[in-house]
Scaffold this motif. Structure first.
Motif, PDB file in Angstrom:
ATOM      1  N   SER A  61       0.844  -1.201   0.000  1.00 51.13           N
ATOM      2  CA  SER A  61       0.000   0.000   0.000  1.00 51.13           C
ATOM      3  C   SER A  61       0.877   1.247   0.000  1.00 51.13           C
ATOM      4  O   SER A  61       1.968   1.269   0.579  1.00 51.13           O
ATOM      5  N   PHE A  62       0.387   2.259  -0.683  1.00 55.82           N
ATOM      6  CA  PHE A  62       1.073   3.539  -0.801  1.00 55.82           C
ATOM      7  C   PHE A  62       0.136   4.620  -0.311  1.00 55.82           C
ATOM      8  O   PHE A  62      -0.988   4.736  -0.808  1.00 55.82           O
ATOM      9  N   THR A  63       0.595   5.393   0.655  1.00 53.97           N
ATOM     10  CA  THR A  63      -0.229   6.469   1.214  1.00 53.97           C
ATOM     11  C   THR A  63       0.529   7.783   1.145  1.00 53.97           C
ATOM     12  O   THR A  63       1.750   7.804   0.992  1.00 53.97           O
ATOM     13  N   GLY A  64      -0.201   8.854   1.271  1.00 52.87           N
ATOM     14  CA  GLY A  64       0.423  10.173   1.265  1.00 52.87           C
ATOM     15  C   GLY A  64       0.534  10.733  -0.129  1.00 52.87           C
ATOM     16  O   GLY A  64      -0.326  10.524  -0.988  1.00 52.87           O
ATOM     17  N   ARG A  65       1.618  11.421  -0.388  1.00 57.15           N
ATOM     18  CA  ARG A  65       1.804  12.194  -1.611  1.00 57.15           C
ATOM     19  C   ARG A  65       2.456  11.397  -2.739  1.00 57.15           C
ATOM     20  O   ARG A  65       3.530  11.713  -3.215  1.00 57.15           O
ATOM     21  N   VAL A  66       1.754  10.335  -3.153  1.00 58.92           N
ATOM     22  CA  VAL A  66       2.149   9.607  -4.358  1.00 58.92           C
ATOM     23  C   VAL A  66       1.106   9.896  -5.421  1.00 58.92           C
ATOM     24  O   VAL A  66      -0.011  10.305  -5.128  1.00 58.92           O
ATOM     25  N   ASN A  67       1.473   9.681  -6.677  1.00 58.82           N
ATOM     26  CA  ASN A  67       0.551  10.001  -7.765  1.00 58.82           C
ATOM     27  C   ASN A  67      -0.636   9.053  -7.837  1.00 58.82           C
ATOM     28  O   ASN A  67      -1.730   9.456  -8.231  1.00 58.82           O
ATOM     29  N   ILE A  68      -0.436   7.775  -7.472  1.00 59.79           N
ATOM     30  CA  ILE A  68      -1.535   6.804  -7.498  1.00 59.79           C
ATOM     31  C   ILE A  68      -1.555   6.078  -6.153  1.00 59.79           C
ATOM     32  O   ILE A  68      -1.002   4.985  -6.026  1.00 59.79           O
ATOM     33  N   PRO A  69      -2.146   6.692  -5.129  1.00 61.94           N
ATOM     34  CA  PRO A  69      -2.172   6.031  -3.813  1.00 61.94           C
ATOM     35  C   PRO A  69      -3.070   4.797  -3.833  1.00 61.94           C
ATOM     36  O   PRO A  69      -3.892   4.624  -4.732  1.00 61.94           O
ATOM     37  N   GLY A  70      -2.889   3.951  -2.826  1.00 67.99           N
ATOM     38  CA  GLY A  70      -3.720   2.760  -2.703  1.00 67.99           C
ATOM     39  C   GLY A  70      -2.883   1.499  -2.696  1.00 67.99           C
ATOM     40  O   GLY A  70      -1.688   1.520  -2.428  1.00 67.99           O
ATOM     41  N   PHE A  71      -3.544   0.379  -3.009  1.00 67.44           N
ATOM     42  CA  PHE A  71      -2.891  -0.925  -3.012  1.00 67.44           C
ATOM     43  C   PHE A  71      -2.399  -1.256  -4.418  1.00 67.44           C
ATOM     44  O   PHE A  71      -3.123  -1.079  -5.391  1.00 67.44           O
ATOM     45  N   HIS A  72      -1.167  -1.763  -4.500  1.00 67.18           N
ATOM     46  CA  HIS A  72      -0.591  -2.156  -5.783  1.00 67.18           C
ATOM     47  C   HIS A  72       0.121  -3.495  -5.608  1.00 67.18           C
ATOM     48  O   HIS A  72       0.769  -3.729  -4.590  1.00 67.18           O
ATOM     49  N   VAL A  73       0.005  -4.331  -6.627  1.00 66.44           N
ATOM     50  CA  VAL A  73       0.720  -5.604  -6.624  1.00 66.44           C
ATOM     51  C   VAL A  73       2.065  -5.374  -7.297  1.00 66.44           C
ATOM     52  O   VAL A  73       2.128  -4.896  -8.438  1.00 66.44           O
ATOM     53  N   VAL A  74       3.134  -5.683  -6.566  1.00 72.24           N
ATOM     54  CA  VAL A  74       4.489  -5.476  -7.073  1.00 72.24           C
ATOM     55  C   VAL A  74       5.168  -6.829  -7.234  1.00 72.24           C
ATOM     56  O   VAL A  74       4.754  -7.826  -6.656  1.00 72.24           O
ATOM     57  N   THR A  75       6.221  -6.852  -8.030  1.00 73.09           N
ATOM     58  CA  THR A  75       6.970  -8.087  -8.231  1.00 73.09           C
ATOM     59  C   THR A  75       7.766  -8.415  -6.969  1.00 73.09           C
ATOM     60  O   THR A  75       8.067  -7.533  -6.169  1.00 73.09           O
ATOM     61  N   PRO A  76       8.115  -9.675  -6.787  1.00 68.90           N
ATOM     62  CA  PRO A  76       8.921 -10.041  -5.619  1.00 68.90           C
ATOM     63  C   PRO A  76      10.305  -9.388  -5.688  1.00 68.90           C
ATOM     64  O   PRO A  76      10.778  -9.013  -6.762  1.00 68.90           O
ATOM     65  N   TYR A  77      10.942  -9.293  -4.561  1.00 72.22           N
ATOM     66  CA  TYR A  77      12.308  -8.777  -4.443  1.00 72.22           C
ATOM     67  C   TYR A  77      12.445  -7.349  -4.982  1.00 72.22           C
ATOM     68  O   TYR A  77      13.365  -7.023  -5.699  1.00 72.22           O
ATOM     69  N   VAL A  78      11.488  -6.526  -4.631  1.00 73.79           N
ATOM     70  CA  VAL A  78      11.549  -5.125  -5.031  1.00 73.79           C
ATOM     71  C   VAL A  78      11.881  -4.292  -3.789  1.00 73.79           C
ATOM     72  O   VAL A  78      11.415  -4.577  -2.690  1.00 73.79           O
ATOM     73  N   ASP A  79      12.712  -3.286  -3.988  1.00 69.83           N
ATOM     74  CA  ASP A  79      13.068  -2.409  -2.871  1.00 69.83           C
ATOM     75  C   ASP A  79      12.102  -1.218  -2.856  1.00 69.83           C
ATOM     76  O   ASP A  79      11.352  -1.009  -3.805  1.00 69.83           O
ATOM     77  N   PRO A  80      12.096  -0.435  -1.775  1.00 69.80           N
ATOM     78  CA  PRO A  80      11.122   0.663  -1.666  1.00 69.80           C
ATOM     79  C   PRO A  80      11.216   1.692  -2.799  1.00 69.80           C
ATOM     80  O   PRO A  80      10.188   2.166  -3.281  1.00 69.80           O
ATOM     81  N   LEU A  81      12.414   2.025  -3.235  1.00 73.01           N
ATOM     82  CA  LEU A  81      12.555   3.018  -4.293  1.00 73.01           C
ATOM     83  C   LEU A  81      11.925   2.528  -5.586  1.00 73.01           C
ATOM     84  O   LEU A  81      11.169   3.238  -6.241  1.00 73.01           O
ATOM     85  N   THR A  82      12.193   1.281  -5.951  1.00 77.03           N
ATOM     86  CA  THR A  82      11.608   0.709  -7.163  1.00 77.03           C
ATOM     87  C   THR A  82      10.097   0.546  -7.015  1.00 77.03           C
ATOM     88  O   THR A  82       9.345   0.731  -7.969  1.00 77.03           O
ATOM     89  N   ALA A  83       9.656   0.223  -5.804  1.00 73.40           N
ATOM     90  CA  ALA A  83       8.220   0.045  -5.570  1.00 73.40           C
ATOM     91  C   ALA A  83       7.449   1.335  -5.832  1.00 73.40           C
ATOM     92  O   ALA A  83       6.285   1.300  -6.237  1.00 73.40           O
ATOM     93  N   LEU A  84       8.075   2.484  -5.628  1.00 70.05           N
ATOM     94  CA  LEU A  84       7.398   3.763  -5.865  1.00 70.05           C
ATOM     95  C   LEU A  84       6.963   3.927  -7.319  1.00 70.05           C
ATOM     96  O   LEU A  84       6.028   4.667  -7.617  1.00 70.05           O
TER      97      LEU A  84
END
Length: 197
Positions: A18-41
């Motif tokens: 989940s992404f909250t706050g000042r992101v362009n598309i807040p909410g829940f997103h499915v990400v690939t495994p082994y992703v770091d926070p910067l890439t997850a953004l």
């Protein structure tokens, strides 16, 4: 001799972050495994223009696990985080801490976010430092809190003294090029050729 290979492709399950706050598309997103926070953004469309790059909060089990300063990665190349995202993690991007403008004879003019304990000298370093031929004086335009003079005051400091000045949100630093002294002037009049003095 023949060698046989049996290859089976299994489905790689993603992680829900989940992404909250000042992101362009807040909410829940499915990400690939082994992703770091910067890439997850990237999955959330990146940080909004009013979001902070200096205090991204990484939550795990609703407890802050880490606070990331993305300037360390983006400007200095330091690792962004030693953690990988897990299912159920959350990244929160708060509002930007401050905005300091650096323009003129610097390598990378732009808008920079400074932490409260950082000096204006740090803003100059974020802008890549002075270009060759830059003046040693820096023009600082700062909100004065007074309604006269458009609410701004102007100051001039030697660039090496900026480390002694704490930043204030809304500060603007302008650096100019050295002006070469003129050996002569031209006076234009009615004649075809100007008069040189």
């Amino acid at each position: 001799d023949k060698t046989f290979l049996d290859l089976t492709h299994a489905k790689i399950s993603g992680k829900t972050i989940s992404f909250t706050g000042r992101v362009n598309i807040p909410g829940f997103h499915v990400v690939t495994p082994y992703v770091d926070p910067l890439t997850a953004l990237i999955y959330a469309g990146g940080v909004d223009t009013i979001g902070s790059l200096r205090e991204v909060v990484f939550f795990r089990n609703n407890t802050p696990l880490d606070t990331l300063d993305l300037y360390a990665f983006l400007l200095d190349g330091a690792p962004s985080s030693s953690h990988f995202m897990r299912d159920g993690d959350r990244l929160h991007i708060p509002n930007r801490l401050s905005t300091v403008t650096v323009s003129g004879a610097v390598r990378h003019p732009g808008y920079f976010e400074l932490k409260p304990n950082e000096s204006l000298g740090q803003a100059l370093r974020y802008a890549g430092g002075l270009k060759a031929g830059a003046s040693q004086l820096v023009h600082i335009r700062r909100l004065s809190g007074v309604t006269t003079d458009n609410g701004y005051k102007s100051y001039y400091f030697h660039w090496q003294d900026l480390d002694q000045l704490s930043m204030q949100d809304g500060d603007s630093l302008s650096l100019y090029y050295n002006l070469n002294e003129m050996d002569y002037i031209f006076v234009y009049g009615l004649k075809n050729k100007p008069i040189q003095y």
